[in-house]
Design a protein around this motif. Sequence first.
Motif, PDB file in Angstrom:
ATOM      1  N   GLU A 165       0.824  -1.082  -0.178  1.00 28.70           N
ATOM      2  CA  GLU A 165       0.035  -0.156  -0.075  1.00 28.70           C
ATOM      3  C   GLU A 165       0.828   1.219  -0.062  1.00 28.70           C
ATOM      4  O   GLU A 165       1.689   1.194   0.621  1.00 28.70           O
ATOM      5  CB  GLU A 165      -0.862  -0.055   1.140  1.00 28.70           C
ATOM      6  N   LEU A 166       0.717   2.181  -0.892  1.00 33.44           N
ATOM      7  CA  LEU A 166       1.318   3.541  -0.969  1.00 33.44           C
ATOM      8  C   LEU A 166       0.825   4.257   0.189  1.00 33.44           C
ATOM      9  O   LEU A 166      -0.354   4.635   0.155  1.00 33.44           O
ATOM     10  CB  LEU A 166       1.125   3.947  -2.237  1.00 33.44           C
ATOM     11  N   THR A 167       1.786   4.664   0.888  1.00 38.44           N
ATOM     12  CA  THR A 167       1.259   5.778   2.184  1.00 38.44           C
ATOM     13  C   THR A 167       1.932   7.096   1.869  1.00 38.44           C
ATOM     14  O   THR A 167       1.181   8.181   2.127  1.00 38.44           O
ATOM     15  CB  THR A 167       1.701   5.279   3.642  1.00 38.44           C
ATOM     16  N   GLY A 168       2.832   7.376   1.274  1.00 39.42           N
ATOM     17  CA  GLY A 168       3.455   8.639   1.615  1.00 39.42           C
ATOM     18  C   GLY A 168       3.893   8.775   2.813  1.00 39.42           C
ATOM     19  O   GLY A 168       4.197   8.139   3.721  1.00 39.42           O
ATOM     20  N   ALA A 169       3.535  10.285   3.026  1.00 35.85           N
ATOM     21  CA  ALA A 169       3.802  10.616   4.668  1.00 35.85           C
ATOM     22  C   ALA A 169       5.009  10.831   5.395  1.00 35.85           C
ATOM     23  O   ALA A 169       5.707  11.973   5.373  1.00 35.85           O
ATOM     24  CB  ALA A 169       2.792   9.812   5.423  1.00 35.85           C
ATOM     25  N   HIS A 170       5.974   9.639   5.382  1.00 34.36           N
ATOM     26  CA  HIS A 170       7.350   9.822   5.606  1.00 34.36           C
ATOM     27  C   HIS A 170       8.264  10.511   4.652  1.00 34.36           C
ATOM     28  O   HIS A 170       9.072  11.285   5.091  1.00 34.36           O
ATOM     29  CB  HIS A 170       7.788   8.405   6.180  1.00 34.36           C
ATOM     30  N   CYS A 171       8.152   9.885   3.506  1.00 29.93           N
ATOM     31  CA  CYS A 171       8.611  10.453   2.340  1.00 29.93           C
ATOM     32  C   CYS A 171       7.509  10.337   1.172  1.00 29.93           C
ATOM     33  O   CYS A 171       6.536   9.260   1.388  1.00 29.93           O
ATOM     34  CB  CYS A 171      10.022   9.803   1.897  1.00 29.93           C
ATOM     35  N   PRO A 172       7.757  11.020   0.059  1.00 32.45           N
ATOM     36  CA  PRO A 172       6.323  10.838  -0.780  1.00 32.45           C
ATOM     37  C   PRO A 172       6.084   9.433  -1.250  1.00 32.45           C
ATOM     38  O   PRO A 172       4.836   9.404  -1.565  1.00 32.45           O
ATOM     39  CB  PRO A 172       6.897  11.882  -1.967  1.00 32.45           C
ATOM     40  N   ASN A 173       7.010   8.651  -1.363  1.00 33.40           N
ATOM     41  CA  ASN A 173       6.884   7.525  -2.132  1.00 33.40           C
ATOM     42  C   ASN A 173       6.780   6.128  -1.019  1.00 33.40           C
ATOM     43  O   ASN A 173       7.258   5.153  -1.576  1.00 33.40           O
ATOM     44  CB  ASN A 173       7.512   7.144  -3.489  1.00 33.40           C
ATOM     45  N   HIS A 174       6.604   6.504   0.267  1.00 28.74           N
ATOM     46  CA  HIS A 174       6.817   5.486   1.095  1.00 28.74           C
ATOM     47  C   HIS A 174       5.605   4.237   1.036  1.00 28.74           C
ATOM     48  O   HIS A 174       4.675   4.650   0.663  1.00 28.74           O
ATOM     49  CB  HIS A 174       6.930   6.018   2.626  1.00 28.74           C
ATOM     50  N   GLN A 175       6.074   3.168   1.257  1.00 27.99           N
ATOM     51  CA  GLN A 175       4.902   2.120   1.086  1.00 27.99           C
ATOM     52  C   GLN A 175       4.939   1.027   2.285  1.00 27.99           C
ATOM     53  O   GLN A 175       6.284   1.178   3.058  1.00 27.99           O
ATOM     54  CB  GLN A 175       5.070   1.429  -0.169  1.00 27.99           C
ATOM     55  N   VAL A 176       3.784   0.521   2.585  1.00 28.08           N
ATOM     56  CA  VAL A 176       3.778  -0.653   3.828  1.00 28.08           C
ATOM     57  C   VAL A 176       3.446  -1.915   3.015  1.00 28.08           C
ATOM     58  O   VAL A 176       2.928  -2.008   2.041  1.00 28.08           O
ATOM     59  CB  VAL A 176       3.007  -0.246   4.800  1.00 28.08           C
ATOM     60  N   PHE A 177       3.637  -2.925   3.817  1.00 26.56           N
ATOM     61  CA  PHE A 177       3.054  -4.286   3.513  1.00 26.56           C
ATOM     62  C   PHE A 177       2.283  -5.056   4.622  1.00 26.56           C
ATOM     63  O   PHE A 177       2.807  -5.087   5.529  1.00 26.56           O
ATOM     64  CB  PHE A 177       4.365  -5.112   3.150  1.00 26.56           C
ATOM     65  N   LEU A 178       1.464  -5.876   3.958  1.00 24.94           N
ATOM     66  CA  LEU A 178       0.882  -6.805   4.873  1.00 24.94           C
ATOM     67  C   LEU A 178       0.987  -8.301   4.308  1.00 24.94           C
ATOM     68  O   LEU A 178       0.501  -8.443   3.222  1.00 24.94           O
ATOM     69  CB  LEU A 178      -0.790  -6.425   5.023  1.00 24.94           C
ATOM     70  N   LEU A 179       1.441  -8.995   5.134  1.00 18.89           N
ATOM     71  CA  LEU A 179       1.626 -10.602   4.842  1.00 18.89           C
ATOM     72  C   LEU A 179       0.554 -11.362   5.558  1.00 18.89           C
ATOM     73  O   LEU A 179       0.093 -10.931   6.591  1.00 18.89           O
ATOM     74  CB  LEU A 179       2.773 -10.998   5.486  1.00 18.89           C
ATOM     75  N   THR A 180      -0.346 -12.366   4.701  1.00 20.29           N
ATOM     76  CA  THR A 180      -1.263 -12.859   5.068  1.00 20.29           C
ATOM     77  C   THR A 180      -1.148 -14.408   4.792  1.00 20.29           C
ATOM     78  O   THR A 180      -1.023 -14.791   3.593  1.00 20.29           O
ATOM     79  CB  THR A 180      -2.602 -12.373   4.501  1.00 20.29           C
ATOM     80  N   GLU A 181      -1.181 -15.235   5.854  1.00 19.08           N
ATOM     81  CA  GLU A 181      -1.280 -16.692   5.550  1.00 19.08           C
ATOM     82  C   GLU A 181      -2.064 -17.285   6.564  1.00 19.08           C
ATOM     83  O   GLU A 181      -2.025 -17.253   7.866  1.00 19.08           O
ATOM     84  CB  GLU A 181      -0.100 -17.356   5.633  1.00 19.08           C
ATOM     85  N   GLY A 182      -3.301 -18.087   6.280  1.00 15.55           N
ATOM     86  CA  GLY A 182      -4.214 -18.502   7.109  1.00 15.55           C
ATOM     87  C   GLY A 182      -5.041 -17.299   7.855  1.00 15.55           C
ATOM     88  O   GLY A 182      -5.106 -16.418   7.462  1.00 15.55           O
ATOM     89  N   ASN A 183      -4.712 -17.556   9.260  1.00 13.41           N
ATOM     90  CA  ASN A 183      -5.226 -16.728  10.134  1.00 13.41           C
ATOM     91  C   ASN A 183      -4.159 -15.591  10.631  1.00 13.41           C
ATOM     92  O   ASN A 183      -4.588 -14.463  11.469  1.00 13.41           O
ATOM     93  CB  ASN A 183      -5.786 -17.172  11.423  1.00 13.41           C
ATOM     94  N   GLN A 184      -3.129 -15.616  10.247  1.00 19.47           N
ATOM     95  CA  GLN A 184      -1.936 -14.959  10.557  1.00 19.47           C
ATOM     96  C   GLN A 184      -1.845 -13.819   9.606  1.00 19.47           C
ATOM     97  O   GLN A 184      -1.868 -13.830   8.242  1.00 19.47           O
ATOM     98  CB  GLN A 184      -0.729 -15.798  10.470  1.00 19.47           C
ATOM     99  N   LYS A 185      -1.666 -12.373  10.190  1.00 20.68           N
ATOM    100  CA  LYS A 185      -1.429 -11.044   9.611  1.00 20.68           C
ATOM    101  C   LYS A 185      -0.224 -10.380  10.123  1.00 20.68           C
ATOM    102  O   LYS A 185      -0.053 -10.246  11.311  1.00 20.68           O
ATOM    103  CB  LYS A 185      -2.736 -10.464   9.194  1.00 20.68           C
ATOM    104  N   VAL A 186       0.794 -10.110   9.175  1.00 21.66           N
ATOM    105  CA  VAL A 186       1.967  -9.509   9.764  1.00 21.66           C
ATOM    106  C   VAL A 186       2.024  -8.143   8.903  1.00 21.66           C
ATOM    107  O   VAL A 186       2.223  -8.261   7.628  1.00 21.66           O
ATOM    108  CB  VAL A 186       3.282 -10.528   9.579  1.00 21.66           C
ATOM    109  N   PHE A 187       2.239  -7.281   9.655  1.00 19.54           N
ATOM    110  CA  PHE A 187       2.392  -5.765   9.044  1.00 19.54           C
ATOM    111  C   PHE A 187       3.857  -4.876   9.212  1.00 19.54           C
ATOM    112  O   PHE A 187       4.185  -5.137  10.250  1.00 19.54           O
ATOM    113  CB  PHE A 187       1.197  -4.955   9.680  1.00 19.54           C
ATOM    114  N   PHE A 188       4.270  -4.613   8.068  1.00 20.97           N
ATOM    115  CA  PHE A 188       5.458  -3.937   8.232  1.00 20.97           C
ATOM    116  C   PHE A 188       5.263  -2.675   7.826  1.00 20.97           C
ATOM    117  O   PHE A 188       4.797  -2.124   6.662  1.00 20.97           O
ATOM    118  CB  PHE A 188       6.568  -4.508   7.339  1.00 20.97           C
TER     119      PHE A 188
END
Length: 255
Positions: A165-188
């Motif tokens: 997901e593109l967020t910007g904010a910290h720098c104009p083109n900053h992005q974050v990630f969400l990993l999903t497997e089964g019931n687990q979700k890990v957010f960076f």
Amino acid sequence: MQVHTLFEGTYSVDATKKFIPFDAAVHNFKDRPASLFINVQPFLVELNNDLVLFDTGLGFSDDHGELILHKNIRNAGFDPTDVTKVLMSHLHYDHSGGMVHQQENGKTELSFPDAEYVINRGEWETAFSSTSSSYHTDIFDFLQRNAQLKFIEGDGNLDEAIAYELTGAHCPNHQVFLLTEGNQKVFFGGDVLPEPGELIKNFIAKYDFDGRKAMELRKAFGKRAAAENWECLFYHSKEQATGFVEALDGGFRIR
């Protein structure tokens, strides 16, 4: 899905923008006046079909010339060549220095020769055009000639397990990630959600390109994390590297 923390160290940064290793057991804070102290902690995540690295730290080596990041990956039970994807939130030096290994003999090598480096296209273009010392173009020049690069834009999915997901904010083109497997979700959250304290205290940080937007994004991600039971990875936190978010009384806490 298994998360491994890869703590590279604590560093002081002053007006020269140089990162100097700092160990509170050995060094004195008073000896580093007008310095900002930063913890640097990439993450390795085991997926069913991938071994993912989130950001690459500063790329510092130990006294034997071994990349600290490589040593930490080996301590986690893997070889650096096992990494299949390097997912970059942005390209500031404290996040991108370890994309290459700059050896003492002057030779430069890819830190992860068998991996695909996933980078936001706008951030890549900014890295070459910006005059900011936060971007080290010698690293990106080497990547351009030698690495498997995958450029992404906006919001989307790399596959069924990895969303960005593109967020910007910290720098104009900053992005974050969400990993999903089964019931687990890990957010960076990279530098939009770098420490638990920024979510709990809810403040505008001067080091963000758009501090108000970053603050609002943290609140939005905090609500999503609490509702969907995300495990959040905090790149600049030493004491609490990972945690789950709980919403309470209009605020948050991390467990």
